[in-house]
Structure formats: C-alpha cells, structure tokens
Design a protein around this motif. Structure first.
Motif: not given
Length: 336
Positions: A74-80, A109-113, A246-253
């Motif tokens: 999610x991101x700030x423009x949605x439910x938050x 890198x992008x999508x680091x979680x 918004x994205x459902x991806x995250x870095x595998x590492x």
C-alpha cells in the motif's frame, strides 16, 4: 506501465493529490480538513508524506496527532490516507508517509521491504509530525494498518513518543513470510530462506535483482484466488483502488530479514494503551488473536471486532470504516 494497467489508474489521475479512496479531498478549502504534501529526510532517504490538518486549523493552537502506517504493497494515497483524513475530521493532525524504497519515497533498490526500514519509517513519521506547527508532541498516537500494523507493534515497543497504539487488520509480515499465509508453507521454510540468500548473493555479484510477489494479474486469476485476503487484495490494489506507485512486489533477498523477524517478539515492552481491531470475518484475524494476549503490559488494552468485515473490506467499505473510526476516536480520545 501497460495500457491495461493504466485504465485502472483513472482515480489517481482525476484527483489533484492522486488520492484513490472515496471521499478524498480534491482541493484545500477554508473551514475544512486540508492536505499538505511534504517531504523530509530519513537516514539520507527522501520520504514523501501527506499531512492532514483539521477544519479551521490554527498553527498557534495545540492539537493531538496520529501517524498512520500503510499496508504492505500500500501507499499513502489508499487506505492509510482515508484513515488519516477521517482522523483529521475528528480533530487530529495526521501524517501518512510512503515507506522508504516504496511509493513516492526515495531509496534504491526499489521495493526493498525490510522490517528494520519499515519500523524506522514509523519512527520517522514521529520525528516529523512532532515538530509540525500546532502539534502537541505529548499527545501523539499511531495507527498501523495490515503490514503497517505489525510494524507499529514493533515501533511502539521502543518509541515512547507514541502515547496510544492502534492496529487495524494487523498482518505479521515476518510470520507470514516465514510460515506462509495461515501457516501453509511450514515444510519449505529452509528452502525459501536459501532462495533468499541466493538472491542476495546474485545481487552482491552485480547480477539481476529478483522479486517476489505479484507484478500484475488477470481478472480470471483474481477470480480463482482462494483466500479473501489475496483475492480482495488484488481487486483493491490492481482494480478499484489502483495507483501507479502501489505494488505487490518485494525484493526476494528481503526475505532474509523478513523470515527471521516477528511483530510479537518483545511485544511485552508495549506499556502504552493498545487497541487492536480486526474484521470478524477476516482470514488474517488469527494474527491479531495471537498478538493481543502476548501484549501483557499494554494499558487499557482492547480487542475490537468489526462486525462482518473481511481484512480488505476494512480498508474502504464505509460500514466497516465507520465502525473502525468510531472505535478509534473513542480510544484516542480517552488515551491521548
């Protein structure tokens, strides 16, 4: 972005602040809740956030404040943003920020979680909003939604600036990445940790960055998804409340850190008032049910069920959002 994807981003394109939730602010008007896009630095990364101020906001007065941590993906423009706006309508100055490496915030890198960064994001919101004109830093609360709820439980253990702690549809990212959703992948834990360390080795050697999660999905695939959380989640993030950031991806590492982390480790350090809310029909409710009794030192703690709601429905469906906001404002009113 493909044409198929862009057709779902109409809401974002039509709103000047790219907010995609219903009832979102379209312009700042005197006498109403206003929105203020802001940027600030956190550990050398530029964070993008929205601050919401109550109707007739006066910087010379003192207001209680709430930081809102967004769901995974999610991101700030949605439910938050929806909850931040609703709490501003109830008289709070609120902040919803995009996690570092995600949304409109910086970081490569992008999508680091990684849990450490997501927890740090919550401390960073406290840093920023405590200094905001009109905020009474002694009356700061925090609300974490879904993955943001798990990270909020962790952040509140050490961040005593938060005088009241609330979660909605709490998702313990570590537990799910380790054990699978509803403990469905217990027999592949070591194998998946090995894949994560292999992915890190590949990155370190300058190779391609590998991603886990879902980049895009067809209507047919959505319809066949068996769990409410993921089926309704795909609809929410890829269809009804889609946003290009918004994205459902995250870095595998990232799984190296995620799989060894748990939102409930050291939860007994939470000594603030605690409210945990979950939809009565949510297939994620087991995570709230497990965490709540472990918070043995939380004051005035309360578990509140949103009658009839599933996990994703608490993000947007007015009848469930209204129940949650009513309970939240009661809880914050008593404890801030």
């Amino acid at each position: 972005m493909t044409n198929a994807q862009s057709q779902y981003h109409k809401k974002a394109e039509q709103n000047p602040f790219t907010l995609v939730y219903d009832g979102a602010i379209i312009k700042n008007e005197k006498g109403k809740v206003n929105i203020h896009p802001v940027k600030y630095n956190l550990n050398g990364i530029e964070i993008a956030a929205n601050v919401y101020t109550p109707a007739d906001y006066d910087a010379s007065k003192k207001y209680p404040a709430v930081a809102v941590a967004h769901p995974n993906g999610g991101i700030k423009e949605q439910t938050a943003g929806l909850y931040a706006q609703r709490l501003a309508e109830a008289g709070y100055i609120t902040i919803a920020a995009d996690a570092a490496y995600q949304g409109a915030s910086g970081g490569e890198p992008r999508h680091t979680d990684k849990p450490f960064f997501r927890v740090e994001d919550i401390h960073g919101m406290a840093d920023y909003i405590s200094q905001y004109p009109g905020v009474d830093a002694n009356r700061l609360g925090v609300l974490g939604i879904c993955g943001g709820g798990g990270y909020t439980l962790k952040a509140a253990q050490s961040d005593k600036r938060f005088k009241a702690v609330a979660t909605l549809s709490m998702f313990n990212s570590g537990k799910v990445r380790r054990n699978g959703f509803q403990n469905s992948q217990l027999n592949t834990i070591q194998e998946r940790i090995k894949q994560a360390s292999d992915a890190r080795a590949q990155e370190a050697a300058g190779g391609e960055i590998l991603f886990s999660g879902v980049a895009s999905i067809t209507d047919e695939e959505i319809a066949k998804t068996p769990t409410d959380l993921y089926r309704e989640g795909y609809e929410y993030y890829y269809r009804t409340h889609a946003h290009p950031n918004s994205t459902f991806l995250y870095i595998t590492s990232s799984l190296m850190e995620l799989m060894t982390w748990d939102a409930t480790d050291e939860i007994e350090l939470i000594d603030q008032p605690l409210l945990m809310m979950a939809g009565s029909k949510a297939d994620t409710k087991y995570m709230t049910d497990e965490a709540f009794p472990k918070a043995i030192n939380a004051k005035n703690k309360e578990l509140y069920l949103i009658e009839g709601g599933t996990h994703i429905q608490t993000y947007w469906k007015p009848e469930y959002v209204n129940q949650a906001v009513k309970k939240l404002t009661e809880f914050l009113g008593k404890n801030l």
